[in-house]
Enzyme design. Structure first.
Site, PDB file in Angstrom:
ATOM      1  N   ARG A 231       0.796  -0.264  -6.184  1.00  0.00           N
ATOM      2  CA  ARG A 231      -0.072  -0.470  -5.031  1.00  0.00           C
ATOM      3  C   ARG A 231      -1.530  -0.248  -5.411  1.00  0.00           C
ATOM      4  O   ARG A 231      -1.850   0.368  -6.437  1.00  0.00           O
ATOM      5  CB  ARG A 231       0.336   0.441  -3.875  1.00  0.00           C
ATOM      6  CG  ARG A 231       0.071   1.922  -4.076  1.00  0.00           C
ATOM      7  CD  ARG A 231       0.513   2.689  -2.834  1.00  0.00           C
ATOM      8  NE  ARG A 231       0.295   4.121  -2.945  1.00  0.00           N
ATOM      9  CZ  ARG A 231      -0.854   4.731  -2.641  1.00  0.00           C
ATOM     10  NH1 ARG A 231      -1.894   4.020  -2.213  1.00  0.00           N
ATOM     11  NH2 ARG A 231      -0.964   6.049  -2.770  1.00  0.00           N
ATOM     12  N   HIS A 232      -2.413  -0.762  -4.565  1.00  0.00           N
ATOM     13  CA  HIS A 232      -3.844  -0.575  -4.787  1.00  0.00           C
ATOM     14  C   HIS A 232      -4.229   0.853  -4.378  1.00  0.00           C
ATOM     15  O   HIS A 232      -3.746   1.357  -3.362  1.00  0.00           O
ATOM     16  CB  HIS A 232      -4.628  -1.601  -3.960  1.00  0.00           C
ATOM     17  CG  HIS A 232      -6.056  -1.741  -4.355  1.00  0.00           C
ATOM     18  ND1 HIS A 232      -7.024  -0.815  -4.009  1.00  0.00           N
ATOM     19  CD2 HIS A 232      -6.692  -2.699  -5.070  1.00  0.00           C
ATOM     20  CE1 HIS A 232      -8.188  -1.199  -4.496  1.00  0.00           C
ATOM     21  NE2 HIS A 232      -8.026  -2.344  -5.145  1.00  0.00           N
ATOM     22  N   PRO A 233      -5.097   1.516  -5.136  1.00  0.00           N
ATOM     23  CA  PRO A 233      -5.430   2.907  -4.784  1.00  0.00           C
ATOM     24  C   PRO A 233      -6.309   3.043  -3.554  1.00  0.00           C
ATOM     25  O   PRO A 233      -6.391   4.132  -2.979  1.00  0.00           O
ATOM     26  CB  PRO A 233      -6.163   3.410  -6.035  1.00  0.00           C
ATOM     27  CG  PRO A 233      -6.707   2.185  -6.685  1.00  0.00           C
ATOM     28  CD  PRO A 233      -5.712   1.105  -6.414  1.00  0.00           C
ATOM     29  N   PHE A 238      -1.219  -3.424  -0.193  1.00  0.00           N
ATOM     30  CA  PHE A 238      -1.749  -4.188  -1.323  1.00  0.00           C
ATOM     31  C   PHE A 238      -0.916  -3.786  -2.531  1.00  0.00           C
ATOM     32  O   PHE A 238      -1.257  -2.846  -3.245  1.00  0.00           O
ATOM     33  CB  PHE A 238      -3.221  -3.835  -1.543  1.00  0.00           C
ATOM     34  CG  PHE A 238      -4.029  -4.883  -2.255  1.00  0.00           C
ATOM     35  CD1 PHE A 238      -4.967  -5.644  -1.573  1.00  0.00           C
ATOM     36  CD2 PHE A 238      -3.866  -5.103  -3.616  1.00  0.00           C
ATOM     37  CE1 PHE A 238      -5.733  -6.592  -2.224  1.00  0.00           C
ATOM     38  CE2 PHE A 238      -4.619  -6.052  -4.270  1.00  0.00           C
ATOM     39  CZ  PHE A 238      -5.563  -6.801  -3.570  1.00  0.00           C
TER      40      PHE A 238
END
Length: 380
Positions: A231-233, A238
């Site tokens: 996942r996006h941080p 996302f």
């Protein structure tokens, strides 16, 4: 004025290439793709990549891919006669590239000062692991070491797993890419000023420059980010999500896209949930949101989910296996892979530089040279 679409932007540029393995040869391959004449100088034993598999008929696939469009010659730089041959080539060159451990080129007689003495306006690029100076400059510079020291491994992998390297030699490749970029800038600068330059390209520096997201996370908080898996941080949802028969990538970057996702899932009310009203809140409550998305996806195949999401204007994709990527690259209109004729292997794939230009020729790729293939042409 009608443009000549048979030209290449680096026609007439001569590069003496003393690099080996990956970072330097990738740099000069990119220059060769644009029409530069690359003269690859190897020791009598050859570039180390000639001896790294996979092999067919004694030929290395890696060496063949990375050393396309080059002329090849052999020189033992500890032999004064051979050293003089190389320096004579350097006298007439525009660019000189080496990726020895710092200090080795000087000891061999082909360092920047030695080459500049006979060619004052030379563009001289040194590619190394940690730079030509500094506390780590003498450390061995394998890609894995640089990935580990850059922080790239520390932010790659599952949150509860161990640090994970990128699935390609990214430190070598990005150093080669930055090296070619810097060489082109130096050639442009020389055209305006008449001055050459020594370029110091460090793999560690180049890899660090590809991490603006963790720097941004640290920038205001002072806290170093960790691993978050796929996942996006900073943005949610996302990342990679589980469907009935595989994984689906969903990339939502703003509230409009999130509302569209909720409608596509048949749950428009989720967008009004206080936990999910902003990107920051969605990221804070990522596990709960993931459960809702994967509950919907449990009744969807990857294909049906992507059809629904794409129809709603939400960026989504499958996670392709490499065999599928290679098949697409071989047959696609973008020509990421073309066929080259190898004198011993016959037709084999060739990787092409990815930038397309309206006025530049895109010639057929030439295969990597045999060891010492062009000795007679270059050294007489």
């Amino acid at each position: 004025m009608e443009q000549n679409k048979n030209r290449q932007p680096l026609d007439g540029i001569k590069v003496v290439d003393l690099t080996r393995v990956l970072s330097g040869p990738f740099c000069t391959a990119l220059l060769s793709d644009l029409g530069a004449e690359i003269i690859k100088i190897e020791p009598p034993t050859g570039d180390e990549y000639r001896h790294v598999g996979p092999f067919r008929a004694g030929e290395s696939a890696l060496f063949t891919l990375i050393n396309r469009n080059k002329k090849g010659a052999v020189a033992d730089l500890k032999n004064p006669g051979h050293l003089n041959r190389v320096l004579e080539l350097a006298r007439e060159a525009d660019v000189f590239v080496e990726n020895f451990k710092p200090g080795v080129a000087d000891r061999l007689g082909v360092g920047y000062e030695a080459v500049r003495a006979i060619n004052p306006d030379i563009v001289y690029a040194s590619i190394s692991g940690f730079g030509q100076s500094g506390e780590n400059s003498q450390l061995p510079a394998y890609d894995l070491v640089v990935q580990a020291m850059s922080g790239m491994m520390a932010i790659t992998g599952e949150a509860d797993g161990e640090p994970t390297k990128v699935g390609e030699s990214i430190a070598d490749l990005v150093a080669g890419l930055y090296g070619s970029w810097a060489i082109l800038a130096a050639l442009f600068d020389r055209q305006r000023t008449g001055l050459g330059v020594h370029l110091d390209v460090a793999m560690l520096d180049c890899l660090f420059s590809l991490m603006p997201t963790p720097v941004a996370q640290w920038m205001f908080s002072g806290e170093a980010p960790g691993r978050v898996g796929n996942r996006h941080p900073l943005s949610t949802p996302f990342g990679s999500f589980s469907a009935r028969d595989g994984r689906v990538i969903i990339a939502v970057l703003n509230n409009r896209q999130f509302s569209a996702l909720c409608v596509a899932m048949g749950r428009p009310e989720i967008a009004e949930d206080p936990r999910f009203r902003s990107d920051e809140e969605r990221t804070r409550h990522e596990p709960a949101l993931r459960d809702l998305i994967e509950s919907w996806l449990s009744g969807q195949t990857v294909e049906s989910a992507i059809d629904t999401l794409s129809g709603a204007g939400i960026p989504a994709s499958p996670v392709l296996e490499m065999r599928d990527v290679l098949a697409r690259a071989s047959r696609g209109e973008r020509q990421l892979l073309q066929t080259q004729q190898h004198p011993r292997l016959g037709p084999v794939p060739a990787m092409m530089q990815p930038v397309r230009a309206s006025a530049w020729a895109r010639p057929e790729p030439n295969t990597a040279p045999e060891l010492g293939e062009h000795d007679d042409e270059l050294f007489g």
